[in-house]
Design a protein around this motif. Structure first.
Motif, mmCIF file in Angstrom:
data_model
loop_
_atom_site.group_PDB
_atom_site.id
_atom_site.type_symbol
_atom_site.label_atom_id
_atom_site.label_comp_id
_atom_site.label_asym_id
_atom_site.label_seq_id
_atom_site.Cartn_x
_atom_site.Cartn_y
_atom_site.Cartn_z
ATOM 1 N N ALA A 1 44.073 -18.957 -1.068
ATOM 2 C CA ALA A 1 43.209 -18.852 -2.417
ATOM 3 C C ALA A 1 42.119 -18.913 -1.729
ATOM 4 N N LEU A 2 41.511 -20.213 -0.968
ATOM 5 C CA LEU A 2 40.115 -20.242 -1.265
ATOM 6 C C LEU A 2 39.474 -19.398 -0.019
ATOM 7 N N GLY A 3 40.249 -18.084 0.485
ATOM 8 C CA GLY A 3 39.366 -17.058 1.277
ATOM 9 C C GLY A 3 39.674 -17.626 2.694
ATOM 10 N N ALA A 4 40.785 -18.442 3.289
ATOM 11 C CA ALA A 4 41.284 -18.681 4.557
ATOM 12 C C ALA A 4 41.288 -16.946 5.580
ATOM 13 N N GLN A 5 41.503 -17.066 6.499
ATOM 14 C CA GLN A 5 41.294 -16.193 7.202
ATOM 15 C C GLN A 5 42.916 -15.947 7.465
ATOM 16 N N ARG A 6 43.602 -14.641 7.539
ATOM 17 C CA ARG A 6 45.078 -14.684 8.364
ATOM 18 C C ARG A 6 44.952 -15.669 9.537
ATOM 19 N N ALA A 7 43.782 -15.051 10.613
ATOM 20 C CA ALA A 7 44.352 -15.508 11.994
ATOM 21 C C ALA A 7 44.066 -17.120 12.339
ATOM 22 N N ASN A 8 43.014 -17.615 11.153
ATOM 23 C CA ASN A 8 42.667 -19.327 11.028
ATOM 24 C C ASN A 8 44.300 -19.533 10.359
ATOM 25 N N VAL A 9 44.624 -18.875 10.013
ATOM 26 C CA VAL A 9 46.145 -19.758 9.540
ATOM 27 C C VAL A 9 47.635 -19.312 9.881
ATOM 28 N N ILE A 10 47.280 -17.942 10.997
ATOM 29 C CA ILE A 10 47.841 -18.255 12.289
ATOM 30 C C ILE A 10 48.204 -19.430 13.625
ATOM 31 N N ARG A 11 46.248 -19.631 13.656
ATOM 32 C CA ARG A 11 46.228 -20.620 14.593
ATOM 33 C C ARG A 11 46.276 -22.152 13.885
ATOM 34 N N SER A 12 45.853 -21.936 13.181
ATOM 35 C CA SER A 12 46.396 -23.268 12.748
ATOM 36 C C SER A 12 48.485 -23.412 12.643
ATOM 37 N N VAL A 13 49.274 -22.920 12.537
ATOM 38 C CA VAL A 13 50.572 -23.234 12.645
ATOM 39 C C VAL A 13 50.655 -22.782 13.740
#
Lengths: 901, 120
Positions: free
Chosen positions: A814-826
């Motif tokens: 919701a705050l604008g994180a990128q798809r790639a960032n989310v995958i990376r963090s997981v």
């Protein structure tokens, strides 16, 4: 407690009777108290609560009172078990996966253990087996050798530590006549007291009598149970009937029990003719021996005793017995020792598989733990202690493990049936492999261990529940179970990765070494090559001309079978072992050469062409060589017969030619031309006419003590060495398709001859590495199993973690994180866990694979390729298992995620 | 015993509660509440009878056959379970009393060797 109370407890338990009115009585008590309180001026409500408070924990009082009537622990356990079943019903999917995982882990362990139990743990099934030993001799060359007949007779008469000794020969391929066509069978000749030394009796009839190992009395036969069933359909009237072994009549005197087995599997045992002529001279290692030590003596006594005798013999006969000492090993060591290490390594592998299975189940339970925290909070609030919670949770795991164990026993029983049905198995056929009481006890212990192991982490974590926090915290939780829970799960997954990596490394090493074995250069071309063994009985083929006529006729007949390219006969073929001895190289000054064992083979002119062995120097054998050899052999054979087993001098005019291997040529005449050189073999002058490439004669691996040098002599020499021969055919068609035509050709010449071990050379090669292929296949299967379990475990944990973080990820998106960032963090988290586990696994792998060193061929236990490739494969699988949950995280809709409870 | 200022209550020794229950029942049938109250009062509030141990103790005595139980109606017209001392229970009480007196004398002798014995 008095007997009276115990008795009333038992009767209460049996009748199910319980003091049902305790609750009523306690209510009555509180009511009376309440009335008194009212009487002393309290309000009704006040009076009621005061009475309740004063009484305290009514449930606890009730339970304590019930304790007087029953064994509370038993009642509670039954309650726990009942509750566990209810839990299983409500979470059927988790329960089924858990039970199946545990069943798999416990099942492979049970099956493996029943093999180890039979092959390693159980004592040999003979009388007082710890007193039984096997006897061997040394040679100038390294290794353990069978006994020479003359030395054995001295050991037998001079020893002071042995109660009895018995000699036995190798099993002989024998044509068993009497049926429609001759059947191939294995006959093992033994000294008459063989079964007495082992302490086993016949199941039917008798074993050999004391004097039946004398020439003329030895035409009696003891049948194996299997042969008795096959040939006589289990008829008890078989005793006294006659079987024809290579044409000679033997009367059946007994049948051994079904379970009886020894070092070699045999269909029939016959008494060995114990005359010194038959046993042969010193220097000729032909016989095997067992012995029973006198009671109360240790192995060291027998060793010292026989060594002293050997030293005396050495002094007495320095020509033949120099450096020939005795070797004594426990019989069990000889019969089962060679498989122990491989079996224990495989057992270690299945234990690892079980541990991985337990970790997976623990992870499943941990995932459920989050959902059960409220249940635990309620339990704590009504007075359950931590230990009580632990007990209940462990009971649940134990119920799962018990179900898993029961399934495992069924699976293992089925596996063992499968193993029993296998014809050739590279494990000793001593004890029957079976799921017996000992195995079941092991399974039960394993089941309990697995239950505790898989239940402990979740139980410890859940039982820590603080009911206040949990009940107060409401339903909205950000992180689910606390950070502590996540650490436990991470640790479990890392452990799982480490265990899997260890297994994969082991399997990788075996696979690499197996490929090395199968691709190693044997020195022959094994394609389209058919081999079979034939035994010519002494009775029908008493002299060289008779044997020569037969082999000439057979070669001629086989050569015209359509599809046959070339035909050869020989005494030995590559890989199947052979005969060997010392040579005297003429003019050699280095005494080292004469201490080297040189194998020898007797071959027809076409042998090298048939097996595709390249000629390097000089020439192969010619027809003239064969004729000259026939004349020489005939003369020697006659001299040998005349000497009746004693010593005889070979006249100087009798000579032979030989083709030798490259290894022999470079040992005898380094950097020189070997062709035209001479050496002496058994007092006979031999001229080298050619040099061929080296061939692996003693198996692909060997034990390092086998001779590398080989000398080939013309085939007719066979006449002096008994009637065993191998026929080999190079074919243009599938070698199997020629099996029947060749068999018919043999029987057209002699209808009494059976054909043994008829198989393509490729099968001989496969058989030679059968143990390695089985080890590789098993360890490979275990490793793949582990990999799948680990991947499933990783997937589960990551999915759960993503589900837990749904709200957080939703906020990020919701705050604008990128798809790639989310995958990376997981992925970052799981990559850390995987890497941690992998490092631990590599370290353990380096340490543990050293134990496998002697199972490996062509590579070391620290094989770099394995240690690079395997972690890579694991990393790929781990990332794949993580990718799906990570992908799911990116699809999280922030609107839904924020409403996520 | 029993001083001027209230002393803290003493937990009953294991096994002593059974004996006190039997003694209480010598004067006739009583219900659980009554037994507890009677023990507390006659001991001058020294002993506190935990209900968590009273009912288990009653069950044990029932099992041994020293007491019997019957539902009845209390003075306040309430339903309650009444316990009665049996013949075996009476015998047990006599034996226990003797045993207890010896025990108490011995303890007292050890604790206060100089003072004369006090009769209860």
């Amino acid at each position: 407690m008095s007997w009276r109370r115990q008795f009333s407890k038992i009767s209460a338990l049996l009748s199910g009777r319980k003091p049902a009115d305790l609750g009523d009585e306690i209510s009555a008590h509180i009511a009376i108290e309440e009335e008194e309180n009212v009487a002393s001026g309290m309000s009704r409500t006040e009076a009621h609560f005061a009475a309740m408070r004063k009484f305290g924990n009514a449930t606890a009082a009730q339970e304590a009172s019930r304790d007087a009537w029953t064994w509370r622990w038993l009642e509670e356990t039954l309650g726990d078990v009942k509750f566990a079943f209810r839990q299983i019903r409500t979470n059927a999917a988790v329960a089924i996966v858990s039970v199946l995982t545990l069943a798999l882990g416990i099942g492979v362990n049970t099956a493996m253990f029943s093999v180890i139990d039979a092959a390693v743990l159980r004592p040999l099934p003979y009388q007082q087996p710890d007193r039984l030993i096997a006897l061997f001799q040394t040679e100038a060359a390294p290794g353990m050798y069978p006994l020479t007949g003359a030395d054995y007779l001295d050991w037998q008469s001079q020893n002071r530590t042995l109660e009895s000794t018995s000699l036995y020969g190798w099993t002989q391929y024998t044509s068993i006549g009497g049926g429609a066509k001759p059947e191939p069978g294995m006959v093992m000749p033994t000294q008459a007291n063989f079964f007495d030394v082992l302490g086993v009796h016949a199941a039917l009839g008798r074993t050999f009598a004391r004097d039946e190992d004398a020439s003329g009395k030895n035409h009696v036969a003891v049948l194996s149970y299997g042969f008795w069933q096959k040939r006589f359909a289990g008829d008890r009237g078989a005793i006294g009937r006659t079987v024809r072994l290579d044409g000679e009549p033997y009367s059946v005197i007994g049948v051994m029990p079904k379970w009886f087995g020894f070092r070699f599997s045999a269909d029939i045992w016959t008494p060995l003719d114990m005359s010194p002529e038959t046993l042969g001279p010193r220097g000729n290692h032909r016989w095997n021996a067992i012995a029973r030590m006198k009671p109360g003596l240790a192995l060291a006594h027998a060793r010292a005793d026989l060594l002293a005798i050997s030293k005396r013999i050495e002094k007495q006969y320095p020509d033949t017995n120099e450096k020939i000492n005795s070797i004594v090993v426990p019989l069990k060591e000889m019969m089962t020792g060679y498989t122990r290490r491989a079996l224990l390594i495989l057992f270690g592998a299945v234990v690892l598989v079980l541990m991985i299975a337990c970790v997976n189940v623990a992870n499943l339970q941990l995932a459920r733990a989050a959902a059960r925290q409220r249940e635990m909070a309620v339990r704590v609030s009504i007075g359950a202690g931590r230990l009580r919670l632990l007990r209940q949770l462990l009971t649940e795991s134990l119920v799962l493990a018990t179900a898993g164990s029961l399934l495992a026993i069924v699976a293992a029983w089925w596996c063992v049936r499968l193993i029993q049905g296998m014809e050739t198995l590279p494990i000793p056929h001593v004890n029957t492999i079976e799921v017996n009481a000992g195995v079941l006890f092991f399974t039960a212990a394993l089941g309990i261990a697995a239950g505790l192991l898989s239940g402990l982490a979740p139980a410890l974590q859940l039982s820590e529940t603080r009911f206040n926090n949990e009940l107060k915290s409401g339903s909205r939780t950000l992180a689910g179970p606390g950070a502590g829970g996540r650490n436990v799960r991470d640790l479990l997954v890392a452990g799982e990765i480490a265990l899997t990596l260890m297994l994969l490394i082991g399997a990788g090493l075996l696979l690499r070494s197996f490929i090395r074995m199968r691709t190693s250069d044997l020195g022959i071309d094994s394609s389209n090559l058919l081999t079979m063994r034939i035994t010519l009985p002494d009775k029908d083929y008493p002299d060289l001309p008779a044997r020569q006529r037969f082999s000439d006729a057979l070669i001629a007949k086989a050569a015209v079978i359509p599809g046959v390219q070339s035909v050869a006969m020989s005494l030995e073929i590559p890989l199947e072992g052979g005969t060997n001895g010392y040579l005297k190289v003429d003019g050699a000054k280095d005494p080292y050469i004469e201490k080297q064992l040189v194998g020898w083979n007797l071959v027809t002119a076409n042998y090298f062409a048939t097996f595709g062995i390249p000629l390097l120097e000089g020439r192969g054998f010619t027809v003239a060589d064969m004729q000259q050899a026939a004349i020489t052999s005939d003369a020697v054979f006659k001299l040998w017969k005349a000497a009746k087993g004693g010593h005889f001098q070979v006249p100087a005019n009798l000579t032979l030619v030989a083709v030798i291997s490259k290894a022999a040529a470079s040992l005898f005449w380094p950097n020189q031309n070997a062709v035209g050189r001479t050496f002496h073999w058994n007092d006979m002058k031999v001229t080298v006419v050619g040099v061929v490439a080296d061939v692996k004669e003693y198996g692909i691996r060997g034990d390092g003590t086998e001779p590398r040098m080989e000398a080939y002599y013309p085939y007719p020499v066979l006449a002096s060495w008994g009637g065993q021969a191998i026929l080999s055919l190079k074919t243009r068609v599938d070698p199997r398709s020629l099996l029947e035509p060749v068999r018919r050709a043999v029987n057209a010449l002699d209808s009494n001859l059976a054909v043994f071990r008829a198989r393509p050379m490729d099968d001989v090669i496969a058989e030679n590495v059968q143990d390695a292929s089985l080890q590789t296949a098993l360890l490979g299967a275990f490793a793949v199993l582990a990999l799948v379990l680990a991947a499933v475990g990783l997937y589960g944990v990551m999915s759960y973690l993503v589900a837990q973080r749904t709200r957080e990820i939703g906020i990020r998106v919701a705050l604008g994180a990128q798809r790639a960032n989310v995958i990376r963090s997981v992925l970052k988290h799981s990559a850390k866990v995987t890497a941690g586990g992998a490092i631990a696994g590599l370290a353990a792998g380096v340490a543990l694979t050293r134990l496998m060193a002697n199972l490996l061929y062509g590579i070391g236990p620290a094989d770099p390729l394995t240690f690079v490739m395997v972690p890579l494969i694991l990393a790929i699988v781990a990332m794949a298992a993580n990718y799906l949950p990570a992908l799911r995280a990116t699809r999280i809709d922030p609107v839904i995620a924020l409403r996520w409870e | 015993m029993g001083g001027q200022k209230p002393e803290p209550r003493i937990e009953l020794v294991y096994g002593a509660l059974e004996m006190l229950i039997l003694k209480t029942l010598v004067w006739g049938p009583r219900h659980g509440h009554g037994i507890a109250k009677s023990i507390e009062q006659t001991s001058g509030d020294t002993f506190k009878v935990e209900h968590g141990s009273l009912y288990p103790a009653l069950q044990r005595l029932l099992q041994e056959g020293w007491i019997s139980a019957e539902w009845g109606v209390s003075e306040n017209k309430q339903r309650a379970k009444y316990y009665t001392l049996s013949r075996a229970g009476r015998k047990k009480l006599t034996a226990e009393t003797t045993r207890w007196e010896r025990f108490a004398r011995a303890i007292a002798g050890v604790m206060r060797p100089a003072e004369p014995e006090q009769e209860s």
